[in-house]
Design a protein around this motif. Structure first.
Motif, mmCIF file in Angstrom:
data_model
loop_
_atom_site.group_PDB
_atom_site.id
_atom_site.type_symbol
_atom_site.label_atom_id
_atom_site.label_comp_id
_atom_site.label_asym_id
_atom_site.label_seq_id
_atom_site.Cartn_x
_atom_site.Cartn_y
_atom_site.Cartn_z
ATOM 1 N N LEU A 110 -14.153 20.965 16.945
ATOM 2 C CA LEU A 110 -12.803 21.383 16.546
ATOM 3 C C LEU A 110 -12.109 20.244 15.789
ATOM 4 C CD1 LEU A 110 -10.696 23.694 16.821
ATOM 5 C CD2 LEU A 110 -9.919 22.601 18.924
ATOM 6 N N GLU A 111 -12.213 19.033 16.354
ATOM 7 C CA GLU A 111 -11.601 17.870 15.684
ATOM 8 C C GLU A 111 -12.255 17.630 14.327
ATOM 9 O OE1 GLU A 111 -8.824 16.488 16.629
ATOM 10 O OE2 GLU A 111 -8.940 17.997 18.225
ATOM 11 N N ALA A 112 -13.599 17.706 14.317
ATOM 12 C CA ALA A 112 -14.331 17.518 13.055
ATOM 13 C C ALA A 112 -13.906 18.560 12.036
ATOM 14 C CB ALA A 112 -15.836 17.602 13.308
ATOM 15 N N GLY A 113 -13.738 19.801 12.515
ATOM 16 C CA GLY A 113 -13.335 20.888 11.634
ATOM 17 C C GLY A 113 -11.982 20.612 10.989
ATOM 18 N N LYS A 114 -11.063 20.087 11.799
ATOM 19 C CA LYS A 114 -9.724 19.771 11.270
ATOM 20 C C LYS A 114 -9.812 18.696 10.185
ATOM 21 C CE LYS A 114 -7.194 20.934 15.505
ATOM 22 N NZ LYS A 114 -6.756 20.348 16.790
ATOM 23 N N LYS A 115 -10.648 17.697 10.469
ATOM 24 C CA LYS A 115 -10.824 16.591 9.524
ATOM 25 C C LYS A 115 -11.424 17.103 8.208
ATOM 26 C CE LYS A 115 -12.553 11.946 9.972
ATOM 27 N NZ LYS A 115 -13.551 11.109 10.660
ATOM 28 N N ILE A 116 -12.420 17.988 8.363
ATOM 29 C CA ILE A 116 -13.070 18.547 7.172
ATOM 30 C C ILE A 116 -12.080 19.389 6.376
ATOM 31 C CG2 ILE A 116 -14.784 20.243 6.419
ATOM 32 C CD1 ILE A 116 -16.564 19.225 8.753
ATOM 33 N N LYS A 117 -11.304 20.189 7.079
ATOM 34 C CA LYS A 117 -10.317 21.044 6.413
ATOM 35 C C LYS A 117 -9.321 20.184 5.623
ATOM 36 C CE LYS A 117 -8.029 25.091 6.088
ATOM 37 N NZ LYS A 117 -8.482 26.465 6.047
ATOM 38 N N GLU A 118 -8.896 19.099 6.254
ATOM 39 C CA GLU A 118 -7.913 18.234 5.604
ATOM 40 C C GLU A 118 -8.497 17.582 4.356
ATOM 41 O OE1 GLU A 118 -5.465 14.544 7.264
ATOM 42 O OE2 GLU A 118 -5.503 16.271 8.616
ATOM 43 N N THR A 164 -11.325 18.482 2.598
ATOM 44 C CA THR A 164 -11.976 19.318 1.578
ATOM 45 C C THR A 164 -11.367 20.703 1.431
ATOM 46 O OG1 THR A 164 -13.532 20.264 3.153
ATOM 47 C CG2 THR A 164 -14.189 18.200 2.117
ATOM 48 N N GLY A 165 -10.545 21.112 2.389
ATOM 49 C CA GLY A 165 -9.966 22.457 2.336
ATOM 50 C C GLY A 165 -10.928 23.540 2.780
ATOM 51 N N VAL A 166 -12.105 23.127 3.272
ATOM 52 C CA VAL A 166 -13.136 24.094 3.642
ATOM 53 C C VAL A 166 -13.011 24.464 5.132
ATOM 54 C CG1 VAL A 166 -15.624 24.317 3.991
ATOM 55 C CG2 VAL A 166 -14.744 23.393 1.850
ATOM 56 N N ALA A 167 -13.207 25.757 5.451
ATOM 57 C CA ALA A 167 -13.123 26.211 6.844
ATOM 58 C C ALA A 167 -14.363 25.772 7.624
ATOM 59 C CB ALA A 167 -12.986 27.723 6.896
ATOM 60 N N ALA A 168 -14.245 25.767 8.959
ATOM 61 C CA ALA A 168 -15.359 25.315 9.787
ATOM 62 C C ALA A 168 -16.493 26.335 9.824
ATOM 63 C CB ALA A 168 -14.881 25.008 11.202
ATOM 64 N N MET A 169 -16.151 27.616 10.014
ATOM 65 C CA MET A 169 -17.209 28.638 10.083
ATOM 66 C C MET A 169 -16.683 29.999 9.664
ATOM 67 S SD MET A 169 -17.662 28.453 14.214
ATOM 68 C CE MET A 169 -16.270 28.489 15.329
ATOM 69 N N PRO A 170 -17.614 30.894 9.278
ATOM 70 C CA PRO A 170 -17.212 32.245 8.870
ATOM 71 C C PRO A 170 -17.249 33.204 10.059
ATOM 72 C CG PRO A 170 -19.531 31.938 8.373
ATOM 73 C CD PRO A 170 -19.063 30.677 9.075
ATOM 74 N N LEU A 171 -16.472 34.272 9.985
ATOM 75 C CA LEU A 171 -16.540 35.304 11.023
ATOM 76 C C LEU A 171 -15.951 36.600 10.485
ATOM 77 C CD1 LEU A 171 -17.265 35.760 14.068
ATOM 78 C CD2 LEU A 171 -14.860 35.430 14.556
ATOM 79 N N ASP A 172 -16.631 37.692 10.753
ATOM 80 C CA ASP A 172 -16.068 39.000 10.450
ATOM 81 C C ASP A 172 -15.243 39.399 11.676
ATOM 82 O OD1 ASP A 172 -15.422 41.478 9.559
ATOM 83 O OD2 ASP A 172 -17.461 42.123 9.111
ATOM 84 N N LYS A 173 -13.994 38.906 11.714
ATOM 85 C CA LYS A 173 -13.188 38.919 12.935
ATOM 86 C C LYS A 173 -13.109 40.264 13.642
ATOM 87 C CE LYS A 173 -10.159 35.296 11.139
ATOM 88 N NZ LYS A 173 -8.834 35.028 10.550
#
Lengths: 432, 274
Positions: free
Chosen positions: A179-187, A189-198
């Motif tokens: 989750l922390e890594a995902g936030k860092k990546i989003k900040e 690169t603007g890229v989401a952590a994972m895809p999902l057909d919610k």
């Protein structure tokens, strides 16, 4: 006068043509002349080639056995199989490929429809397979299927995106780390952590449940959606949503699309997704890596599985024994399993196969990582997902619970409501 | 006033052009997909220009399903079905429209009601019948079961109702037999309706999927839609092949429609005016 003669003549000619051209014989194969046996099989897509190649290998010792594999769409196999079984076992092949989540359903709905493999002695081979594959092939303490491929879970990630955000995937051990890594990546690169057909599918939730040793149902067939583990899994997924780290995609094609265009940093899926990545995203060679699903707590279980299938033998065919003999060879031959893996991307569930060279080789497309070793090492630790014959209903309600959670309902509430609806639909008990 | 009319016409044409584009886009998308690699279906922005992969996609598709054989199967079954069904349905419709017999309306109503039975409900009994006849995996198994197609009977009956009964009676008085009346007097004036019904029947059989899937069991007997469905695996789908297949599968329908187009349109107009 002439015209109507012409018309009736045409109709008569048509009728004669009909009578004249009948196709080749369908149904189960026949023992031909000279003691030759031709097995018939139904399978889909890459499995067809894998089965044919295995037969070529089998023929070295058994030159008088042949196989005719009918290539049928995956879901279409079930339409045909169900129709044939419901009609009392007509027109069925000697061998049919069935996904693990359907084995229980078929064996329960048609108790006499399939060969009981335990009566043929398949038990002796049981410990050659990971325990969860054994469980999935067993119904009422008897084997009804021979384990074939599996889908050990992993996070397929894009190296360049992780590097740009200076996140090291090896440091990710728990979902909270991710989750922390995902936030860092989003900040960065603007890229989401994972895809999902919610609102339509819940593969990540299912893998999380499997990781935590639970599923929609427990081993007694009770509904387990309200377990603390299930609630924890759904809440974890929602934590990613709250941090805006989930990219909503439209079904399978949407997921593939996000994979190719780099709008997600990771894709949590089974090992079979390897084939899709190398087929559809050819330009991204070298930019991929895999790490195991993060654990829920430090040192927790990281093994999971998504998908997989097994071979079943419809009963009552002329070639039951020949089919059993061939399938036993295929299922327990490391050589045949490695061919299926190397040429068709079908990840084996035969323990002995993991000793083969390919499982320690480096994969160029995945930046030289030994991904197959990673997946193979995971297999022994995978917990059994209890699908039951009501799996389709369980899936339906779990997806509704996920959708409700994404619409703002508290995950625990959403799961409780889903469990109650599921109890209503299946007459099963809810745990707790 | 005149200007207002021109404006209206412009608006109408704009709406029609948009409608046309929306209807044609899926075909265009399929054709473009057939000329590109599988991965290009997923790029952002979408690939909208033809690529250079057409021949390779067709070659791969041919390797996967054997285009010639499945095309023959589909064309053969659809053509024989259309001819036979048109013949049978038209005769049935003629009886319903022009003969007075006891229970005529009841039988016709039952026929129409049978349209409401979902096809899936009849598949297992039908499968059992075909198995008993040893007809599984034959052409007749996919041609015969739906020869009496209620919608076609309904469509022909509505058209035949408009045929002046006095003409039939006059012919009878002149000594013409019933067959002669049917073929020489009634049918020639029914060409538009026949063409329209033929298109419906052909399309119905051409697109038919579930029954051929269940009844056919070897690859060499597959019809085009059944063969196309084998391209869908669990995780590996070559969309280039799929799109090439879809594009090829629409060509015969387009040709068939163009051949009967003139009759079809006047047939539609004919029934619209009534």
């Amino acid at each position: 006068m002439k015209n109507w003669w012409k018309a009736t003549g045409l109709a008569a000619a048509g009728a004669m043509m009909l009578a004249g051209c009948s196709g080749t014989d369908g149904g189960s194969g026949s023992g031909g002349e000279d003691g030759e046996t031709t097995l018939t099989a139904w399978a889909w897509n890459v499995n067809v080639g894998a089965l044919e190649d295995a037969m070529a290998l089998y023929q070295e010792e058994n030159p008088d056995v042949k196989i005719e594999v009918e290539d049928i769409g995956r879901l279409d196999v079930y339409d045909k199989l169900s129709t044939g079984l419901a009609a009392g076992g007509v027109g069925l092949p000697d061998i049919v490929l069935v996904e693990d989540d359907r084995i229980g359903g078929y064996a329960q709905a048609f108790p006499d429809g399939f060969l009981n493999l335990s009566e043929k002695g398949f038990e002796d081979n049981a410990d050659q397979f990971p325990s969860f594959k054994q469980d999935l092939a067993t119904v009422n303490d008897s084997f009804y299927a021979m384990p074939f491929d599996a889908g050990p879970g992993g996070m397929f990630y894009r190296r360049s995106i992780f590097e740009e955000a200076s996140v090291n995937p090896e440091d990710i051990e728990t979902w909270d780390d991710f989750l922390e890594a995902g936030k860092k990546i989003k900040e960065a690169t603007g890229v989401a952590a994972m895809p999902l057909d919610k609102f339509n599918d819940d593969p990540t939730f299912r893998m999380m449940l499997n990781q935590l040793g639970t599923y929609y149902f427990d081993e007694n067939g009770n509904i387990d959606l309200t377990s603390p583990e299930a609630v924890m899994a759904m809440e974890k997924q929602m934590a990613f949503e709250e941090a805006d780290l989930i990219k909503e995609v439209d079904g399978w094609n949407g997921t593939v699309s996000a994979t190719i265009d780099g709008s997600v940093a990771t894709i949590p899926f089974g090992a079979w997704y390897y084939g899709t990545i190398i087929d559809q995203a050819k330009d991204t060679s070298g930019d991929w890596g895999v790490f195991l699903l993060p654990a829920f707590e430090e040192g927790g279980n990281r093994a999971s599985n998504l998908g997989g299938s097994s071979w079943m033998i419809p009963s009552g065919g002329d070639n039951e024994d020949a089919a059993y003999d061939f399938l036993e060879f295929f299922s327990t031959s490391p050589e045949a399993q490695v061919i299926a893996m190397e040429d068709y991307g079908l990840f084996p569930s035969l323990n002995a196969a993991y000793e083969e060279e390919v499982f320690t080789s480096e994969d160029e497309f995945f930046g030289g990582q030994k991904i197959w070793e990673l997946f193979a090492d995971e297999m022994a630790d995978v917990e059994t997902p209890y699908y039951t014959e009501d799996y389709a209903l369980g899936l339906d309600e779990a997806i509704k619970a996920q959708a409700d959670s994404f619409n703002g309902t508290d995950p625990a509430e959403a799961l409780k409501a889903a469990a109650e609806r599921l109890a209503e639909r299946t007459d099963r008990e809810i745990n707790n | 006033m005149k200007k207002n009319k021109t404006m209206k016409k412009i608006m109408l044409y704009v709406a029609l052009v948009i409608g046309t584009l929306v209807s044609l886009f899926p075909f265009y998308w399929a054709a473009i997909g057939a000329t590109n690699t599988s991965g290009s279906m997923f790029t952002q922005p979408p690939t909208l220009l033809p690529g250079s992969m057409l021949m390779e996609n067709i070659r791969n598709l041919n390797e996967s399903i054997g285009i010639g054989r499945v095309m023959f199967n589909s064309l053969f079954t659809a053509t024989v079905y259309t001819v036979l069904a048109l013949f049978i349905c038209t005769m049935a419709a003629y009886a319903f429209a022009k003969f007075n017999f006891k229970g005529r309306n009841t039988i016709f109503t039952i026929f129409l009601l049978s349209m409401m039975v979902p096809y899936h409900a009849t598949i297992i009994p039908l499968f059992k019948m075909m198995a008993a006849l040893n007809w599984l995996n034959t052409y007749q198994a996919i041609i015969l079961p739906n020869l009496a197609y209620p919608f076609a009977i309904f469509l022909m009956r509505q058209n035949l109702l408009a045929f002046p009964t006095s003409l039939i009676e006059a012919a009878r008085i002149d000594g013409a037999g019933e067959w002669k009346i049917f073929f020489r007097i009634v049918l020639p004036s029914m060409k538009p309706a026949l063409a329209a019904t033929a298109i419906f029947l052909f399309l119905y059989q051409w697109n038919s999927f579930l029954w051929p899937l269940v009844a056919l069991s070897t690859t060499d007997m597959y019809t085009f839609p059944v063969a196309l469905s084998t391209l869908f695996g669990l995780s590996r789908i070559d969309y280039g092949q799929v799109m090439a297949g879809v594009t090829i599968a629409t060509i015969p329908i387009i040709i068939f429609f163009l051949l009967l187009q003139r009759q079809f349109i006047s047939g539609m107009l004919g029934s619209a005016v009534k």
